[in-house]
Design a protein around this motif. Sequence first.
Motif, PDB file in Angstrom:
ATOM      1  N   MET A  98       0.852  -1.171   0.000  1.00 46.17           N
ATOM      2  CA  MET A  98       0.000   0.000   0.000  1.00 46.17           C
ATOM      3  C   MET A  98       0.898   1.235   0.000  1.00 46.17           C
ATOM      4  O   MET A  98       1.836   1.319   0.762  1.00 46.17           O
ATOM      5  N   ASP A  99       0.573   2.178  -0.873  1.00 49.48           N
ATOM      6  CA  ASP A  99       1.374   3.391  -0.957  1.00 49.48           C
ATOM      7  C   ASP A  99       0.989   4.375   0.156  1.00 49.48           C
ATOM      8  O   ASP A  99       0.045   4.153   0.920  1.00 49.48           O
ATOM      9  N   PHE A 100       1.731   5.479   0.223  1.00 48.23           N
ATOM     10  CA  PHE A 100       1.531   6.470   1.285  1.00 48.23           C
ATOM     11  C   PHE A 100       0.108   7.030   1.267  1.00 48.23           C
ATOM     12  O   PHE A 100      -0.518   7.180   2.308  1.00 48.23           O
ATOM     13  N   GLY A 101      -0.413   7.325   0.068  1.00 44.13           N
ATOM     14  CA  GLY A 101      -1.773   7.858  -0.043  1.00 44.13           C
ATOM     15  C   GLY A 101      -2.807   6.887   0.490  1.00 44.13           C
ATOM     16  O   GLY A 101      -3.777   7.283   1.141  1.00 44.13           O
ATOM     17  N   GLY A 102      -2.618   5.613   0.209  1.00 47.05           N
ATOM     18  CA  GLY A 102      -3.534   4.587   0.711  1.00 47.05           C
ATOM     19  C   GLY A 102      -3.492   4.494   2.221  1.00 47.05           C
ATOM     20  O   GLY A 102      -4.529   4.318   2.877  1.00 47.05           O
ATOM     21  N   LEU A 103      -2.280   4.603   2.791  1.00 46.07           N
ATOM     22  CA  LEU A 103      -2.149   4.570   4.253  1.00 46.07           C
ATOM     23  C   LEU A 103      -2.831   5.769   4.904  1.00 46.07           C
ATOM     24  O   LEU A 103      -3.467   5.629   5.949  1.00 46.07           O
ATOM     25  N   ILE A 104      -2.688   6.942   4.284  1.00 51.13           N
ATOM     26  CA  ILE A 104      -3.343   8.149   4.795  1.00 51.13           C
ATOM     27  C   ILE A 104      -4.857   7.959   4.761  1.00 51.13           C
ATOM     28  O   ILE A 104      -5.564   8.289   5.719  1.00 51.13           O
ATOM     29  N   LEU A 105      -5.364   7.397   3.678  1.00 49.84           N
ATOM     30  CA  LEU A 105      -6.797   7.153   3.530  1.00 49.84           C
ATOM     31  C   LEU A 105      -7.307   6.220   4.629  1.00 49.84           C
ATOM     32  O   LEU A 105      -8.315   6.503   5.298  1.00 49.84           O
ATOM     33  N   VAL A 106      -6.616   5.126   4.862  1.00 44.05           N
ATOM     34  CA  VAL A 106      -7.008   4.169   5.896  1.00 44.05           C
ATOM     35  C   VAL A 106      -6.908   4.813   7.281  1.00 44.05           C
ATOM     36  O   VAL A 106      -7.827   4.692   8.102  1.00 44.05           O
ATOM     37  N   ALA A 107      -5.806   5.515   7.546  1.00 43.57           N
ATOM     38  CA  ALA A 107      -5.623   6.150   8.846  1.00 43.57           C
ATOM     39  C   ALA A 107      -6.714   7.191   9.102  1.00 43.57           C
ATOM     40  O   ALA A 107      -7.254   7.278  10.215  1.00 43.57           O
ATOM     41  N   ARG A 108      -7.049   7.964   8.099  1.00 43.79           N
ATOM     42  CA  ARG A 108      -8.098   8.992   8.240  1.00 43.79           C
ATOM     43  C   ARG A 108      -9.447   8.330   8.534  1.00 43.79           C
ATOM     44  O   ARG A 108     -10.184   8.760   9.409  1.00 43.79           O
ATOM     45  N   GLY A 109      -9.763   7.279   7.791  1.00 46.45           N
ATOM     46  CA  GLY A 109     -11.013   6.567   8.007  1.00 46.45           C
ATOM     47  C   GLY A 109     -11.097   5.984   9.405  1.00 46.45           C
ATOM     48  O   GLY A 109     -12.112   6.125  10.099  1.00 46.45           O
ATOM     49  N   VAL A 110     -10.046   5.337   9.851  1.00 49.70           N
ATOM     50  CA  VAL A 110     -10.009   4.742  11.192  1.00 49.70           C
ATOM     51  C   VAL A 110     -10.112   5.840  12.251  1.00 49.70           C
ATOM     52  O   VAL A 110     -10.851   5.706  13.233  1.00 49.70           O
ATOM     53  N   HIS A 111      -9.393   6.934  12.048  1.00 51.61           N
ATOM     54  CA  HIS A 111      -9.395   8.039  13.006  1.00 51.61           C
ATOM     55  C   HIS A 111     -10.794   8.633  13.180  1.00 51.61           C
ATOM     56  O   HIS A 111     -11.288   8.772  14.304  1.00 51.61           O
ATOM     57  N   VAL A 112     -11.441   8.974  12.088  1.00 55.05           N
ATOM     58  CA  VAL A 112     -12.752   9.620  12.167  1.00 55.05           C
ATOM     59  C   VAL A 112     -13.812   8.640  12.650  1.00 55.05           C
ATOM     60  O   VAL A 112     -14.627   8.969  13.511  1.00 55.05           O
ATOM     61  N   LEU A 113     -13.810   7.429  12.115  1.00 53.87           N
ATOM     62  CA  LEU A 113     -14.796   6.441  12.541  1.00 53.87           C
ATOM     63  C   LEU A 113     -14.632   6.129  14.036  1.00 53.87           C
ATOM     64  O   LEU A 113     -15.621   6.069  14.772  1.00 53.87           O
ATOM     65  N   GLY A 114     -13.410   5.972  14.471  1.00 59.64           N
ATOM     66  CA  GLY A 114     -13.159   5.745  15.901  1.00 59.64           C
ATOM     67  C   GLY A 114     -13.653   6.904  16.741  1.00 59.64           C
ATOM     68  O   GLY A 114     -14.249   6.706  17.805  1.00 59.64           O
ATOM     69  N   GLY A 115     -13.442   8.126  16.267  1.00 57.53           N
ATOM     70  CA  GLY A 115     -13.908   9.303  16.996  1.00 57.53           C
ATOM     71  C   GLY A 115     -15.424   9.374  17.068  1.00 57.53           C
ATOM     72  O   GLY A 115     -15.991   9.741  18.110  1.00 57.53           O
TER      73      GLY A 115
END
Length: 150
Positions: A1-18
């Motif tokens: 997974m490239d950097f953009g994909g990791l950012i996308l996953v991290a953002r999704g996990v961050h907001v959904l968790g919040g």
Amino acid sequence: MDFGGLILVARGVHVLGGVVWAGFVLLAWVIMPALAKQPDQAKLVPRLTGPAALLTLLSGIYLMATLHPGDTSNTGLALKVGALAAVLSIVVGAALIGPRSNKLLRAARGEIALDPQLRGRLQTTLSFATKLNTVLMLIAVLAMATARYL
């Protein structure tokens, strides 16, 4: 997974968790104490959920019209998918969850009588609608959280 994909996953996990975290805090702080004191306070849920959904929808329409008019990019598409999921969630809540929850609550209080078959159908439909609503809200939150990274 490239950097953009990791950012996308991290953002999704961050907001959904919040969202989940904030939802449970609200549940623990407002809803559960009211229900512990008076079980008939279950009416708090639609009284909070309905206005929150309406305010979210109206502010989302404003933001989409102001910030993304005619946006056909991946970001615009993701926002539209999220908006559609949110609108469908409101429809599911108003058409399926609310009426069935109210009927079951009234029966639990002894205000109305339900035969066992009807009660079972109401509970089955309510269970399905609640799961569908959860999926729709997950789609909406993840689409909105990750749209700008697409």
